[in-house]
Design a protein around this motif. Structure first.
Motif, PDB file in Angstrom:
ATOM      1  N   GLN A 105       0.832  -1.211   0.000  1.00  0.00           N
ATOM      2  CA  GLN A 105       0.000   0.000   0.000  1.00  0.00           C
ATOM      3  C   GLN A 105       0.869   1.266   0.000  1.00  0.00           C
ATOM      4  OE1 GLN A 105      -2.341  -0.750   3.517  1.00  0.00           O
ATOM      5  NE2 GLN A 105      -4.040  -1.670   2.333  1.00  0.00           N
ATOM      6  N   GLU A 106       1.945   1.226   0.728  1.00  0.00           N
ATOM      7  CA  GLU A 106       2.836   2.400   0.785  1.00  0.00           C
ATOM      8  C   GLU A 106       3.438   2.697  -0.591  1.00  0.00           C
ATOM      9  OE1 GLU A 106       6.847   3.882   3.163  1.00  0.00           O
ATOM     10  OE2 GLU A 106       5.713   2.120   3.893  1.00  0.00           O
ATOM     11  N   GLN A 107       3.806   1.634  -1.314  1.00  0.00           N
ATOM     12  CA  GLN A 107       4.372   1.843  -2.644  1.00  0.00           C
ATOM     13  C   GLN A 107       3.315   2.372  -3.613  1.00  0.00           C
ATOM     14  OE1 GLN A 107       7.606   1.588  -3.389  1.00  0.00           O
ATOM     15  NE2 GLN A 107       7.110   2.403  -5.437  1.00  0.00           N
ATOM     16  N   ASN A 108       2.064   1.893  -3.466  1.00  0.00           N
ATOM     17  CA  ASN A 108       0.992   2.396  -4.331  1.00  0.00           C
ATOM     18  C   ASN A 108       0.734   3.881  -4.093  1.00  0.00           C
ATOM     19  OD1 ASN A 108       0.611  -0.066  -5.572  1.00  0.00           O
ATOM     20  ND2 ASN A 108      -0.951  -0.740  -4.099  1.00  0.00           N
ATOM     21  N   ILE A 109       0.803   4.288  -2.806  1.00  0.00           N
ATOM     22  CA  ILE A 109       0.599   5.723  -2.519  1.00  0.00           C
ATOM     23  C   ILE A 109       1.736   6.544  -3.127  1.00  0.00           C
ATOM     24  CG2 ILE A 109       0.602   7.423  -0.666  1.00  0.00           C
ATOM     25  CD1 ILE A 109      -1.036   5.549   0.997  1.00  0.00           C
ATOM     26  N   ARG A 110       2.946   6.013  -3.083  1.00  0.00           N
ATOM     27  CA  ARG A 110       4.068   6.742  -3.675  1.00  0.00           C
ATOM     28  C   ARG A 110       3.873   6.920  -5.193  1.00  0.00           C
ATOM     29  NH1 ARG A 110       8.609   7.201  -0.454  1.00  0.00           N
ATOM     30  NH2 ARG A 110       8.595   5.950   1.458  1.00  0.00           N
ATOM     31  N   ASN A 111       3.334   5.880  -5.801  1.00  0.00           N
ATOM     32  CA  ASN A 111       3.197   5.923  -7.259  1.00  0.00           C
ATOM     33  C   ASN A 111       1.938   6.640  -7.729  1.00  0.00           C
ATOM     34  OD1 ASN A 111       5.570   4.456  -7.449  1.00  0.00           O
ATOM     35  ND2 ASN A 111       4.511   2.485  -7.550  1.00  0.00           N
ATOM     36  N   PHE A 112       0.843   6.463  -6.998  1.00  0.00           N
ATOM     37  CA  PHE A 112      -0.438   6.966  -7.486  1.00  0.00           C
ATOM     38  C   PHE A 112      -1.126   7.908  -6.511  1.00  0.00           C
ATOM     39  CE2 PHE A 112       0.199   2.532  -8.907  1.00  0.00           C
ATOM     40  CZ  PHE A 112       0.397   2.765 -10.260  1.00  0.00           C
ATOM     41  N   GLY A 113      -0.432   8.360  -5.467  1.00  0.00           N
ATOM     42  CA  GLY A 113      -1.090   9.187  -4.458  1.00  0.00           C
ATOM     43  C   GLY A 113      -1.561  10.525  -4.978  1.00  0.00           C
ATOM     44  N   ALA A 114      -0.953  11.027  -6.081  1.00  0.00           N
ATOM     45  CA  ALA A 114      -1.359  12.322  -6.637  1.00  0.00           C
ATOM     46  C   ALA A 114      -2.279  12.170  -7.831  1.00  0.00           C
ATOM     47  CB  ALA A 114      -0.132  13.127  -7.032  1.00  0.00           C
ATOM     48  N   THR A 115      -2.679  10.924  -8.140  1.00  0.00           N
ATOM     49  CA  THR A 115      -3.542  10.697  -9.292  1.00  0.00           C
ATOM     50  C   THR A 115      -4.978  11.063  -8.950  1.00  0.00           C
ATOM     51  OG1 THR A 115      -2.120   8.876  -9.990  1.00  0.00           O
ATOM     52  CG2 THR A 115      -4.323   8.981 -10.958  1.00  0.00           C
ATOM     53  N   PRO A 116      -5.650  11.857  -9.812  1.00  0.00           N
ATOM     54  CA  PRO A 116      -7.047  12.205  -9.511  1.00  0.00           C
ATOM     55  C   PRO A 116      -7.919  10.956  -9.405  1.00  0.00           C
ATOM     56  CG  PRO A 116      -6.169  13.601 -11.241  1.00  0.00           C
ATOM     57  CD  PRO A 116      -5.162  12.520 -11.015  1.00  0.00           C
ATOM     58  N   GLY A 117      -8.770  10.896  -8.353  1.00  0.00           N
ATOM     59  CA  GLY A 117      -9.686   9.773  -8.147  1.00  0.00           C
ATOM     60  C   GLY A 117      -9.061   8.542  -7.534  1.00  0.00           C
ATOM     61  N   VAL A 118      -7.811   8.644  -7.041  1.00  0.00           N
ATOM     62  CA  VAL A 118      -7.152   7.487  -6.452  1.00  0.00           C
ATOM     63  C   VAL A 118      -7.858   7.070  -5.144  1.00  0.00           C
ATOM     64  CG1 VAL A 118      -5.506   8.865  -5.123  1.00  0.00           C
ATOM     65  CG2 VAL A 118      -4.910   6.529  -5.801  1.00  0.00           C
ATOM     66  N   VAL A 119      -7.893   5.786  -4.841  1.00  0.00           N
ATOM     67  CA  VAL A 119      -8.457   5.242  -3.592  1.00  0.00           C
ATOM     68  C   VAL A 119      -7.308   4.747  -2.728  1.00  0.00           C
ATOM     69  CG1 VAL A 119      -9.963   3.507  -2.563  1.00  0.00           C
ATOM     70  CG2 VAL A 119     -10.582   4.592  -4.741  1.00  0.00           C
ATOM     71  N   VAL A 120      -7.177   5.317  -1.539  1.00  0.00           N
ATOM     72  CA  VAL A 120      -6.085   4.991  -0.622  1.00  0.00           C
ATOM     73  C   VAL A 120      -6.638   4.104   0.498  1.00  0.00           C
ATOM     74  CG1 VAL A 120      -4.327   5.878   0.912  1.00  0.00           C
ATOM     75  CG2 VAL A 120      -4.937   7.152  -1.163  1.00  0.00           C
ATOM     76  N   LYS A 121      -6.062   2.908   0.689  1.00  0.00           N
ATOM     77  CA  LYS A 121      -6.473   1.994   1.752  1.00  0.00           C
ATOM     78  C   LYS A 121      -5.407   1.927   2.825  1.00  0.00           C
ATOM     79  CE  LYS A 121      -9.289  -1.005  -1.235  1.00  0.00           C
ATOM     80  NZ  LYS A 121      -9.539  -2.409  -1.686  1.00  0.00           N
ATOM     81  N   HIS A 122      -5.845   1.770   4.104  1.00  0.00           N
ATOM     82  CA  HIS A 122      -4.909   1.624   5.209  1.00  0.00           C
ATOM     83  C   HIS A 122      -5.505   0.677   6.235  1.00  0.00           C
ATOM     84  CE1 HIS A 122      -7.363   4.379   7.736  1.00  0.00           C
ATOM     85  NE2 HIS A 122      -7.589   4.992   6.564  1.00  0.00           N
ATOM     86  N   GLN A 123      -4.719   0.317   7.246  1.00  0.00           N
ATOM     87  CA  GLN A 123      -5.166  -0.626   8.265  1.00  0.00           C
ATOM     88  C   GLN A 123      -6.308  -0.047   9.070  1.00  0.00           C
ATOM     89  OE1 GLN A 123      -4.116  -3.699   8.469  1.00  0.00           O
ATOM     90  NE2 GLN A 123      -2.469  -3.447   6.929  1.00  0.00           N
ATOM     91  N   LYS A 124      -7.247  -0.886   9.399  1.00  0.00           N
ATOM     92  CA  LYS A 124      -8.407  -0.450  10.170  1.00  0.00           C
ATOM     93  C   LYS A 124      -7.967   0.040  11.538  1.00  0.00           C
ATOM     94  CE  LYS A 124     -13.032  -1.947  11.525  1.00  0.00           C
ATOM     95  NZ  LYS A 124     -14.004  -3.088  11.529  1.00  0.00           N
ATOM     96  N   GLY A 125      -8.485   1.192  11.919  1.00  0.00           N
ATOM     97  CA  GLY A 125      -8.152   1.792  13.201  1.00  0.00           C
ATOM     98  C   GLY A 125      -6.939   2.698  13.169  1.00  0.00           C
ATOM     99  N   SER A 126      -6.213   2.748  12.036  1.00  0.00           N
ATOM    100  CA  SER A 126      -5.051   3.640  11.901  1.00  0.00           C
ATOM    101  C   SER A 126      -5.478   4.931  11.205  1.00  0.00           C
ATOM    102  CB  SER A 126      -3.950   2.938  11.112  1.00  0.00           C
ATOM    103  OG  SER A 126      -4.405   2.654   9.802  1.00  0.00           O
ATOM    104  N   SER A 127      -4.692   5.968  11.338  1.00  0.00           N
ATOM    105  CA  SER A 127      -5.001   7.268  10.723  1.00  0.00           C
ATOM    106  C   SER A 127      -4.090   7.510   9.529  1.00  0.00           C
ATOM    107  CB  SER A 127      -4.847   8.397  11.744  1.00  0.00           C
ATOM    108  OG  SER A 127      -3.501   8.470  12.179  1.00  0.00           O
ATOM    109  N   LEU A 128      -4.660   8.221   8.568  1.00  0.00           N
ATOM    110  CA  LEU A 128      -3.909   8.576   7.343  1.00  0.00           C
ATOM    111  C   LEU A 128      -4.316   9.997   6.949  1.00  0.00           C
ATOM    112  CD1 LEU A 128      -1.930   7.489   5.195  1.00  0.00           C
ATOM    113  CD2 LEU A 128      -3.917   6.821   3.838  1.00  0.00           C
ATOM    114  N   GLN A 129      -3.323  10.891   6.777  1.00  0.00           N
ATOM    115  CA  GLN A 129      -3.608  12.306   6.509  1.00  0.00           C
ATOM    116  C   GLN A 129      -2.677  12.818   5.402  1.00  0.00           C
ATOM    117  OE1 GLN A 129      -3.094  14.814   9.910  1.00  0.00           O
ATOM    118  NE2 GLN A 129      -3.596  16.701   8.813  1.00  0.00           N
ATOM    119  N   ARG A 130      -3.277  13.557   4.461  1.00  0.00           N
ATOM    120  CA  ARG A 130      -2.470  14.131   3.372  1.00  0.00           C
ATOM    121  C   ARG A 130      -1.858  15.448   3.817  1.00  0.00           C
ATOM    122  NH1 ARG A 130      -4.149  14.759  -3.008  1.00  0.00           N
ATOM    123  NH2 ARG A 130      -2.119  15.529  -3.710  1.00  0.00           N
ATOM    124  N   ILE A 131      -0.621  15.679   3.409  1.00  0.00           N
ATOM    125  CA  ILE A 131       0.072  16.926   3.748  1.00  0.00           C
ATOM    126  C   ILE A 131      -0.447  18.042   2.839  1.00  0.00           C
ATOM    127  CG2 ILE A 131       2.295  18.082   3.829  1.00  0.00           C
ATOM    128  CD1 ILE A 131       3.581  15.375   4.307  1.00  0.00           C
TER     129      ILE A 131
END
Length: 721
Positions: A369-395
């Protein structure tokens, strides 16, 4: 005596060793200019990044952007030159030379057309505008297929020219030598100079085994040989020397070289003790040496009688006091580099802000998942998944730095200030609210800033005309080579094209002596003139602005001559129209002067009636005569007069002879005065004949003597009876 005719001392050609040293000095002296000039051309073509900077940016993943502001600026100056060309003009020194000046202007245009000089001139101007130097070579080339020759004015690459490093004047008048070097294939050189084929082959072999001698350690380019392409440098060196020459002193204090003396010139010379007076003075001599490396192919005296170097140099900005010739590009390069770097930085910032990054808790993302965010995190309409109960925030990306765009605009303004080419001259959008007058003033300001460049262009063209026509005792290419009869086109006095024959040999008869002699009509080798380059008109916008200003002045009541207004317009055949206006004004002025003179002189002759008077009816004749101030008697009916005279004659016959004689004497005396008719008195018993009926206005009656008006005769007879 030696070569050249009439020289007292022979000129010794320079050795190959001296020529090689001179060429080496010229190469070294022009290294700084050549390095800058090559970069100037690269900036014009859009090659504005060095390889080291490009590699560095690419390794950092940064874009390399080039916004070429140099080319439009240079193209504007080039277009201005193409639309506003300087025209050569010949000014006569005497009134008899006016037609000869027209002939020389036509011949100059003939040579320009044959050389396609307008295109060559524009290319040379572009060289000077970019790199500071442009060169033209003025020669006479013979076509051996047609056995005819033409004067040629051709552009020479500034990188092929090497000038005496001690030369300080742009017109090359103080240059000891000028070299033109060009790379030729070894086989080509051997074909052109077969007598030196063996020496050329040996020289190439030596250079192949000794590269250091070819390049040297202190120069940036090969001198004599290119090892990669097996090419040799052919050097054509034109150099000046002096020799003592005998001159004959002419009666007008001029000096004539012995080589140009003719038999019929003896009467024009100063004679001392029965011999022509002579002096010895040093005279310039030009020679040309052609060499390949250490091989001298030829060394001859210049074939051109103007005794000057056959090159003309155009410099853009050059003083000659230790500076290097430069064009308009030289001062633009630093600002252009800054524009490119700032534009690349702007694009890099925009690219990095699109993928500003993410904040995630440790273990919130799997490695995949981390590698996918690196590659596609700025792509319009991208879906970002993370572990349940963890937080994820864009800078949140930082705002775009506006000062980057402002700094780029500053660099753009720097280019305009350094070159003087502002928005008004470029035709760009100016600030809102500026008046047309303000825009015009800004255009004039820009033209004033580049005036030095166009002034140098005028000097460059005058130099070419000097090489074409020469001066006294130093004829140029045209008088020297164009000696055969030729038809050329000139602009006539009426503005139309005229075709005339130059160097036209004719045999004519002297009207005073009756002797026949040979002369040459429109001889190109005679006459002295002042050569000037007429000022070029302003741009179409400025010229039309001046035209409309003159029209406004006329509306305001200012008496501007029509021909002056026409000169500022773009009306076709304006010169012919202006000429006709001047002729009409001169005719009106002449007629007014004649009318004023006629009013001042007393009128002695009676006014004349129009020739159409005889065609008028009787009433019309009376009216026309009255208007002209002429008093005439109305027409008389001759038939009625004859009838009255016959009746009076019958009445007279009834009277006694003594009374008839008394009446006749009374008629002849005119009422007691002197006789009005000289004729023989009638015999006693005879009646004097009466006048016969004649058409009106036909001379005398049938008797001798002056005619008496018929009505006067009738009235007199009535009174006597």
């Amino acid at each position: 005596m030696s070569e050249g005719g009439g020289t007292l001392a022979k000129v010794i050609p320079i050795s190959v060793g001296i020529a090689r040293r001179w060429f080496k000095d010229a190469v070294d002296g022009m290294q700084d200019w050549r390095r800058e000039a090559r970069e100037d051309y690269e900036f014009y073509f859009g090659i504005q990044w060095d390889e080291g900077a490009i590699d560095k940016l690419r390794k950092q993943g940064r874009p390399v952007i080039t916004i070429n502001r140099v080319k439009p600026t240079v193209n504007l100056l080039s277009g201005y030159q193409r639309l506003n060309r300087y025209e050569p003009s010949f000014k006569p020194r005497t009134a008899d030379d006016l037609k000869k000046c027209k002939v020389r202007e036509g011949m100059t245009n003939f040579v320009f057309d044959a050389s396609d000089f307008e295109s060559e001139e524009s290319d040379i101007f572009l060289d000077a505008a970019i790199a500071g130097r442009g060169f033209a070579k003025i020669t006479y080339e013979v076509d051996y297929d047609t056995m005819d020759g033409e004067a040629q004015i051709k552009r020479v690459s500034p990188f092929s020219m090497y000038v005496d490093p001690e030369c300080r004047k742009a017109d090359l008048s103080d240059a000891k030598f000028v070299c033109e070097g060009r790379w030729v294939d070894k086989d080509e050189a051997m074909e052109v100079y077969p007598e030196h084929a063996e020496a050329i082959e040996q020289m190439v072999h030596e250079y192949d085994t000794d590269e250091q001698d070819s390049y040297g350690s202190d120069i940036a380019e090969p001198l004599w040989y290119q090892k990669d392409g097996h090419k040799v440098r052919l050097i054509e060196m034109w150099y000046r020397q002096k020799r003592m020459t005998k001159f004959f002193v002419m009666q007008d204090d001029s000096l004539l070289p012995q080589s140009q003396v003719q038999i019929n010139m003896l009467s024009q010379m100063v004679i001392v003790n029965g011999q022509p007076q002579t002096v010895e003075k040093p005279q310039k001599v030009v020679r040309v040496k052609v060499m390949l490396g250490q091989i001298e192919l030829e060394d001859i005296e210049s074939p051109y009688q103007h005794r000057d170097l056959p090159y003309a140099q155009l410099t853009a900005y050059y003083i000659g006091e230790g500076d290097t010739p430069s064009g308009v590009v030289r001062n633009m390069k630093d600002s252009q580099r800054e524009i490119n770097k700032r534009r690349s930085q702007r694009l890099h910032i925009l690219n990095t802000q699109a993928n500003s990054g993410w904040i995630a808790e440790d273990g919130a993302l799997t490695p995949e998942q981390e590698q996918n965010i690196r590659n596609f995190g700025a792509t319009p309409g991208v879906v970002v998944k993370h572990q349940k109960g963890s937080s994820l925030q864009r800078i949140t990306p930082s705002p775009y730095p506006t000062n980057v765009a402002e700094e780029e605009q500053i660099s753009t303004n720097d280019i305009r200030e350094l070159t003087g080419i502002n928005e008004a001259m470029m035709g760009s959008q100016d600030a809102a609210g500026q008046s047309g007058r303000a825009i015009e003033l800004r255009q004039k300001q820009a033209i004033t800033h580049v005036a030095a460049l166009f002034d140098n262009l005028r000097k460059f063209k005058r130099r070419i005309l000097y090489l074409l026509w020469g001066k006294r005792n130093c004829p140029g290419i045209i008088p020297q080579y164009y000696t055969e009869s030729k038809t050329i086109r000139i602009i006539g006095e009426d503005g139309h094209d005229d075709f005339i024959q130059v160097n036209d040999a004719q045999v004519i008869q002297d009207p005073n002596t009756g002797q026949w002699f040979e002369t040459t009509i429109n001889d190109l080798s005679v006459g002295e003139f002042d050569i000037v380059i007429t000022d070029t008109p302003s741009t179409a916008t400025q010229r039309m602005a001046q035209y409309y200003m003159l029209l406004e002045a006329v509306k305001a009541g200012i008496p501007v001559p029509p021909d002056v207004i026409l000169e500022e317009s773009d009306i076709p055949r304006r010169d012919e129209i202006a000429r006709r206006i001047r002729e009409e004004k001169e005719a009106q002025a002449q007629a007014a002067a004649q009318e004023a003179q006629a009013k001042q002189q007393p009128q002695t002759n009676p006014p004349r009636i129009s020739l159409n008077y005889r065609d008028l009816p009787p009433d019309g004749k009376m009216q026309a005569a009255a208007q002209a101030g002429i008093q005439i008697q109305p027409p008389v009916d001759m038939g009625q007069i004859v009838q009255q005279a016959q009746a009076l004659q019958q009445q007279l016959a009834t009277l006694p002879p003594e009374q008839q004689m008394a009446i006749i004497q009374q008629l002849m005396m005119g009422g007691g005065q002197q006789p009005v008719m000289q004729q023989q008195m009638p015999q006693q018993g005879q009646v004097p004949p009466m006048p016969q009926s004649q058409p009106q206005g036909q001379g005398m009656p049938s008797w001798q003597g002056p005619a008496i008006p018929q009505n006067q005769v009738i009235n007199s007879m009535r009174a006597a009876l």
